[in-house]
Design a protein around this motif. Structure first.
Motif, short mmCIF file in Angstrom:
data_model
loop_
_atom_site.label_atom_id
_atom_site.label_comp_id
_atom_site.label_asym_id
_atom_site.label_seq_id
_atom_site.Cartn_x
_atom_site.Cartn_y
_atom_site.Cartn_z
N ILE B 75 55.92 -6.05 -28.16
CA ILE B 75 56.71 -5.79 -26.95
C ILE B 75 55.78 -5.46 -25.78
O ILE B 75 55.91 -6.01 -24.68
CB ILE B 75 57.71 -4.63 -27.17
N ILE B 76 54.82 -4.58 -26.05
CA ILE B 76 53.90 -4.16 -24.98
C ILE B 76 53.15 -5.38 -24.42
O ILE B 76 53.05 -5.56 -23.20
CB ILE B 76 52.86 -3.14 -25.53
N VAL B 77 52.65 -6.23 -25.32
CA VAL B 77 51.89 -7.41 -24.90
C VAL B 77 52.77 -8.33 -24.05
O VAL B 77 52.38 -8.78 -22.97
CB VAL B 77 51.37 -8.17 -26.14
N GLU B 78 53.99 -8.55 -24.51
CA GLU B 78 54.91 -9.45 -23.82
C GLU B 78 55.33 -8.88 -22.46
O GLU B 78 55.40 -9.62 -21.47
CB GLU B 78 56.14 -9.68 -24.73
N VAL B 79 55.58 -7.58 -22.43
CA VAL B 79 55.98 -6.93 -21.18
C VAL B 79 54.86 -7.05 -20.14
O VAL B 79 55.10 -7.36 -18.97
CB VAL B 79 56.34 -5.44 -21.43
N ARG B 80 53.64 -6.84 -20.60
CA ARG B 80 52.50 -6.96 -19.68
C ARG B 80 52.45 -8.35 -19.03
O ARG B 80 52.13 -8.49 -17.86
CB ARG B 80 51.19 -6.73 -20.45
N LYS B 81 52.78 -9.37 -19.85
CA LYS B 81 52.67 -10.74 -19.35
C LYS B 81 53.85 -11.13 -18.46
O LYS B 81 53.69 -11.90 -17.53
CB LYS B 81 52.63 -11.72 -20.55
N THR B 82 55.03 -10.63 -18.79
CA THR B 82 56.23 -11.24 -18.19
C THR B 82 57.07 -10.30 -17.33
O THR B 82 58.08 -10.74 -16.80
CB THR B 82 57.14 -11.80 -19.31
N CYS B 83 56.67 -9.03 -17.18
CA CYS B 83 57.52 -8.11 -16.41
C CYS B 83 56.70 -7.34 -15.38
O CYS B 83 55.52 -7.07 -15.58
CB CYS B 83 58.20 -7.11 -17.33
N ASP B 84 57.39 -6.97 -14.30
CA ASP B 84 56.76 -6.12 -13.28
C ASP B 84 57.22 -4.68 -13.42
O ASP B 84 56.51 -3.75 -13.04
CB ASP B 84 57.14 -6.62 -11.88
N VAL B 85 58.42 -4.50 -13.93
CA VAL B 85 59.06 -3.19 -14.00
C VAL B 85 59.79 -3.11 -15.34
O VAL B 85 60.32 -4.12 -15.81
CB VAL B 85 60.10 -3.03 -12.86
N ILE B 86 59.80 -1.95 -15.97
CA ILE B 86 60.63 -1.83 -17.18
C ILE B 86 61.60 -0.67 -17.08
O ILE B 86 61.35 0.32 -16.39
CB ILE B 86 59.80 -1.67 -18.48
N VAL B 87 62.71 -0.84 -17.78
CA VAL B 87 63.69 0.25 -17.92
C VAL B 87 63.83 0.51 -19.42
O VAL B 87 64.13 -0.40 -20.18
CB VAL B 87 65.07 -0.15 -17.34
N ALA B 88 63.54 1.74 -19.84
CA ALA B 88 63.70 2.10 -21.24
C ALA B 88 64.82 3.12 -21.32
O ALA B 88 64.88 4.04 -20.51
CB ALA B 88 62.41 2.69 -21.80
N GLY B 89 65.71 2.94 -22.28
CA GLY B 89 66.86 3.84 -22.33
C GLY B 89 67.07 4.44 -23.69
O GLY B 89 66.76 3.83 -24.71
N VAL B 90 67.60 5.63 -23.72
CA VAL B 90 68.04 6.26 -24.96
C VAL B 90 69.54 6.42 -24.86
O VAL B 90 70.03 7.02 -23.91
CB VAL B 90 67.38 7.64 -25.14
#
Lengths: 344, 92
Positions: B75-90
């Protein structure tokens, strides 16, 4: 041999030491034994441990649990030095990634750490496997589990109401330690089933709800007793969410089931087959979402993924038609029981 | 009497934060879903709002192994490549 203890030291009046520990927020709500350097050194010496030795690393907390911190908390809990090996093995167990500290250390689900001790050490240290199995009366059982919980509190930060957000919790979160009654059991001990030799001593830790007792005074055979047990287990926990269960079969039930010639493997298979719920029932009782669909009455969901997820132990008093089961914490593979050798 | 501290003195550890974007306009949003019931629906809803009201360009949903573990390496690798911003939720 002189050992170098690096923990911060406090000088307090003897009479005020217990109160000082309360004030510092170091206790579980009960008085503790003041952890003097001499007592801590004795604990480390009994375990033949270097104070700096890392026993476990809790990734989510970025916390290294050293032998020195385990020893300090074990002293506070009231452990005798010879208990150190069991406490260390338990700490290794909760530090195993398969146990997944973050969930059971914090969750609203309110798990305790059930410790099951197997092998010769259980008898040497008089860890209770009989009467009043989950109750008071045995110093070893109560202080070892308390030591583990104090480590979780003081080293890992699982402080009730802060990081430990158990909605209900249960009394096992103070201490929850049993041994298997290997002396009287007709079955293969738990640790041997999990890959150890009978002469090895081990601690198995499972993130766990409280013990659920059931009663069957009528049945003369395995099928009867286990039918009652299966019926009691069928709707327990999340009825299909728990990764594992422990089943503690006490004296009378143990003898009845063994009298029918059943092994632990057969017990597990029977329970697996008889504890399944239909999707229709789980929907009607609002355990899973959605409307009941055609076919849901006959689509069955087991309460664990595999019969191997029932950990069977012979434990509990010789008299009385009672035994118990203990749902594990979490869902899927979020926390699995781990077994570690007690090294001596 | 001398007694020893049973707690761990917190080790200091510098954490470098990425600069927050001034605007979400044209940004690619990663949604990290923790497997809890409805957490995917909630995050997708948030993603829609970020697109509609804040001009984000796209959203991608990632699913953790379970709620108790950090996002895994893939996930971390993919997010680095394809996203500018992330939202993580609980979600509970």
């Amino acid at each position: 041999m002189a050992v170098e203890l690096t923990s911060k030291r406090y000088r307090v009046e003897d009479l005020d030491a217990v109160e000082f520990c309360f004030q510092q927020g170091w206790t579980d709500g009960l008085p503790v034994i003041p952890p003097t350097p001499e007592r801590v050194e004795a604990m480390l010496a009994a375990g033949r441990l270097d104070p700096k030795q890392e026993i476990a690393f809790i990734t989510n907390r970025s916390v290294s649990i050293t032998a020195e911190k385990v020893a300090i908390n074990a002293v506070m809990a009231g452990c005798r030095p010879e208990y150190m090996g069991v406490v260390i093995a338990a700490v290794e167990g909760i530090g195993d990634p398969a146990w997944g500290y973050h969930g059971p250390g914090t969750s609203t689900g309110g798990a305790a750490v059930l410790m099951i001790v197997n092998g010769p050490i259980a008898r040497q240290l008089d860890i209770n496997s009989g009467d009043n199995l989950f109750g008071p009366g045995w110093r070893s059982s109560l202080t070892m589990g308390r030591a583990l919980r104090l480590v979780m509190r003081n080293v890992c930060g699982s402080i009730p109401g802060l990081l430990d957000r158990g909605t209900l919790g249960h009394p096992g979160k103070v201490s929850y330690v049993i041994a298997e009654n290997e002396a009287e059991s007709p079955w293969t001990p738990l640790h041997v089933e999990r890959g150890f030799r009978p002469d090895q001593s081990t601690v198995t830790v499972m993130a766990a709800e409280g013990p659920h007792q059931f009663y069957n005074q009528l049945s003369p055979d395995a099928e009867g007793v286990l039918t009652t047990l299966a019926d009691s287990m069928q709707h327990s926990g999340g009825a299909g969410r728990q990764p594992q269960y422990v089943v503690a079969l006490a004296g009378e039930h143990m003898r009845t089931i063994a009298g029918s010639g059943w092994t632990k493997k057969e017990i597990r298979q029977f329970l697996f087959d008889r504890t399944q719920n239909s999707l229709a029932h789980l929907k009607r009782t609002h355990r899973i979402p959605g409307e009941v669909q055609p076919g849901d009455e006959s689509k069955m969901r087991p309460i664990v993924a595999s019969p191997e997820d029932f950990l069977i132990v012979a434990a509990g008093g010789r008299a009385g038609s009672f035994s118990s089961f203990i749902p594990g914490w979490g869902s899927g593979n979020s926390s699995r029981a781990t077994t570690k050798e007690v090294k001596r | 009497m001398e007694i020893l501290d049973p707690t761990v003195e917190a080790a200091t550890q510098p954490i470098a934060y990425v600069d927050r974007p001034g605007s979400l306009k044209g940004k690619r949003i990663g949604l990290i879903e923790n497997t809890k019931y409805n957490s995917d629906k909630l995050l997708l809803k948030i993603g829609e709002i970020l697109k509609k009201d804040y001009g984000a360009s796209e959203t991608r949903l990632f699913r953790k192994h379970n709620a108790s573990v950090p996002a895994h390496e893939e996930i971390i690798v993919e997010v680095r490549k394809t996203c500018d911003v992330i939202v993580a939720g609980v979600g509970d």
